[in-house]
Design a protein around this motif. Structure first.
Motif, PDB file in Angstrom:
ATOM      1  N   LYS A  83       1.013  -1.320   0.162  1.00  0.00           N
ATOM      2  CA  LYS A  83      -0.036   0.175   0.103  1.00  0.00           C
ATOM      3  C   LYS A  83       0.813   1.167  -0.046  1.00  0.00           C
ATOM      4  CE  LYS A  83      -4.255  -1.725   1.681  1.00  0.00           C
ATOM      5  NZ  LYS A  83      -4.446  -2.798   0.692  1.00  0.00           N
ATOM      6  N   ARG A  84       0.537   2.236  -0.629  1.00  0.00           N
ATOM      7  CA  ARG A  84       1.160   3.573  -0.730  1.00  0.00           C
ATOM      8  C   ARG A  84       0.797   4.323   0.456  1.00  0.00           C
ATOM      9  NH1 ARG A  84       3.731   1.027  -3.273  1.00  0.00           N
ATOM     10  NH2 ARG A  84       3.921   1.096  -5.777  1.00  0.00           N
ATOM     11  N   GLU A 115      -6.606   3.511   5.502  1.00  0.00           N
ATOM     12  CA  GLU A 115      -6.997   2.101   5.724  1.00  0.00           C
ATOM     13  C   GLU A 115      -6.738   1.915   7.445  1.00  0.00           C
ATOM     14  OE1 GLU A 115      -5.412  -2.324   5.312  1.00  0.00           O
ATOM     15  OE2 GLU A 115      -5.404  -1.345   3.358  1.00  0.00           O
ATOM     16  N   LEU A 116      -5.786   2.389   7.975  1.00  0.00           N
ATOM     17  CA  LEU A 116      -5.768   2.236   9.337  1.00  0.00           C
ATOM     18  C   LEU A 116      -6.674   3.077  10.276  1.00  0.00           C
ATOM     19  CD1 LEU A 116      -1.950   2.910   9.364  1.00  0.00           C
ATOM     20  CD2 LEU A 116      -3.021   0.877  10.301  1.00  0.00           C
ATOM     21  N   LEU A 117      -7.006   4.199   9.582  1.00  0.00           N
ATOM     22  CA  LEU A 117      -8.185   4.962  10.264  1.00  0.00           C
ATOM     23  C   LEU A 117      -9.518   4.287   9.924  1.00  0.00           C
ATOM     24  CD1 LEU A 117      -7.095   8.495   9.191  1.00  0.00           C
ATOM     25  CD2 LEU A 117      -7.170   7.555  11.438  1.00  0.00           C
ATOM     26  N   ASP A 167      -8.289  15.061   4.666  1.00  0.00           N
ATOM     27  CA  ASP A 167      -8.723  14.111   5.709  1.00  0.00           C
ATOM     28  C   ASP A 167      -9.826  14.406   6.685  1.00  0.00           C
ATOM     29  OD1 ASP A 167      -6.468  12.509   5.093  1.00  0.00           O
ATOM     30  OD2 ASP A 167      -5.059  13.663   6.257  1.00  0.00           O
ATOM     31  N   THR A 168     -10.019  15.652   6.840  1.00  0.00           N
ATOM     32  CA  THR A 168     -11.279  16.064   7.343  1.00  0.00           C
ATOM     33  C   THR A 168     -12.599  15.697   6.781  1.00  0.00           C
ATOM     34  OG1 THR A 168     -10.118  18.220   8.033  1.00  0.00           O
ATOM     35  CG2 THR A 168     -12.523  18.035   8.467  1.00  0.00           C
ATOM     36  N   LEU A 169     -12.550  15.865   5.539  1.00  0.00           N
ATOM     37  CA  LEU A 169     -13.773  15.271   4.689  1.00  0.00           C
ATOM     38  C   LEU A 169     -13.743  13.883   4.954  1.00  0.00           C
ATOM     39  CD1 LEU A 169     -16.275  15.851   3.014  1.00  0.00           C
ATOM     40  CD2 LEU A 169     -14.389  15.383   0.829  1.00  0.00           C
ATOM     41  N   PHE A 170     -12.946  12.999   4.751  1.00  0.00           N
ATOM     42  CA  PHE A 170     -12.779  11.628   5.035  1.00  0.00           C
ATOM     43  C   PHE A 170     -13.271  11.228   6.236  1.00  0.00           C
ATOM     44  CE2 PHE A 170     -10.374   7.556   6.050  1.00  0.00           C
ATOM     45  CZ  PHE A 170     -10.790   7.063   5.277  1.00  0.00           C
ATOM     46  N   ILE A 213      -3.293   6.942  16.661  1.00  0.00           N
ATOM     47  CA  ILE A 213      -2.723   8.194  16.214  1.00  0.00           C
ATOM     48  C   ILE A 213      -1.969   7.832  14.983  1.00  0.00           C
ATOM     49  CG2 ILE A 213      -1.368  10.366  16.826  1.00  0.00           C
ATOM     50  CD1 ILE A 213      -2.089   9.941  19.550  1.00  0.00           C
ATOM     51  N   VAL A 214      -2.412   8.272  13.919  1.00  0.00           N
ATOM     52  CA  VAL A 214      -1.428   8.396  12.604  1.00  0.00           C
ATOM     53  C   VAL A 214      -0.702   9.500  12.247  1.00  0.00           C
ATOM     54  CG1 VAL A 214      -1.837   7.543  10.131  1.00  0.00           C
ATOM     55  CG2 VAL A 214      -3.241   6.499  11.809  1.00  0.00           C
ATOM     56  N   LEU A 215       0.515   9.340  12.112  1.00  0.00           N
ATOM     57  CA  LEU A 215       1.326  10.326  11.738  1.00  0.00           C
ATOM     58  C   LEU A 215       1.835  10.092  10.218  1.00  0.00           C
ATOM     59  CD1 LEU A 215       2.397   9.844  14.967  1.00  0.00           C
ATOM     60  CD2 LEU A 215       2.675  12.441  14.614  1.00  0.00           C
TER      61      LEU A 215
END
Length: 189
Positions: free
Chosen positions: A4-5, A12-14, A34-37, A133-135
């Motif tokens: 995965k890119r 996918e994690l979120l 990201d806010t929209l997603f 938490i995804v950084l």
């Protein structure tokens, strides 16, 4: 299996931890993608708190949410993510950061290690057990290497019994490719 890119993997994690009705944080609203997603993931009864220090980022995010008719699911906050605990008081299931600068804008306005670590610490207090938490770490800009090194040093110190920390990166790409650091909360402080 295909690797995965970076950005699809972050999403996918979120998706794996966010359920309808959850509260989540977009620590760097940027252009609002990201806010929209996240607003789509949390559903009608969930909520997204989106932070950015730049007015243009907040405006771009607001426009994107308006077009998708999802503004009521969000609170847009023009402030640094290090102040997350001033605004968010409920448990969150996930948070995402895109570190670096707002694409297409002033590259002098960048995230910094100290404020990002302060935000991570606050979010770890708010994060539910099993939350993420995804950084997404973009580090090819002025000061980016220092921020990357500070964050890596911080997350390596987190007790294994408290949090699991993953790094996902492509090692043979050129020009400082972004990579992901994921923190999964395993137990309360």
């Amino acid at each position: 299996m295909k690797l995965k890119r970076i950005l699809p993997y972050a999403k996918e994690l979120l998706t794996s931890v966010i359920e309808a009705g959850d509260s989540v944080v977009d620590a760097t609203a940027g252009n609002g993608h990201d806010t929209l997603f996240l607003a789509e993931l949390v559903g009608e009864n969930g909520h997204v708190y989106a932070f950015d220090v730049q007015e243009e980022a907040i405006q771009a995010t607001a426009e994107k949410l308006e077009q998708a008719n999802l503004k009521t699911r969000t609170t847009l906050i023009q402030d640094g993510h290090e102040n997350v605990s001033n605004y968010v008081h409920s448990e969150v299931s996930a948070a995402i950061f895109n570190l670096g600068y707002l694409p297409g804008s002033n590259q002098d306005v960048v995230t910094r290690g100290a404020s990002t670590i302060q935000a991570i610490e606050s979010l770890l207090d708010l994060l539910k057990i099993g939350g993420l938490i995804v950084l997404v770490v973009y580090h090819g800009h002025e000061g980016g290497k220092q921020e990357k090194d500070e964050i890596i040093s911080f997350v390596q110190q987190l007790p294994q019994s408290f949090a699991h920390v993953l790094s996902y990166q492509f090692l043979n790409q050129q020009n400082h490719p972004p990579f992901i650091i994921v923190i999964e909360k395993m137990k309360a402080n």
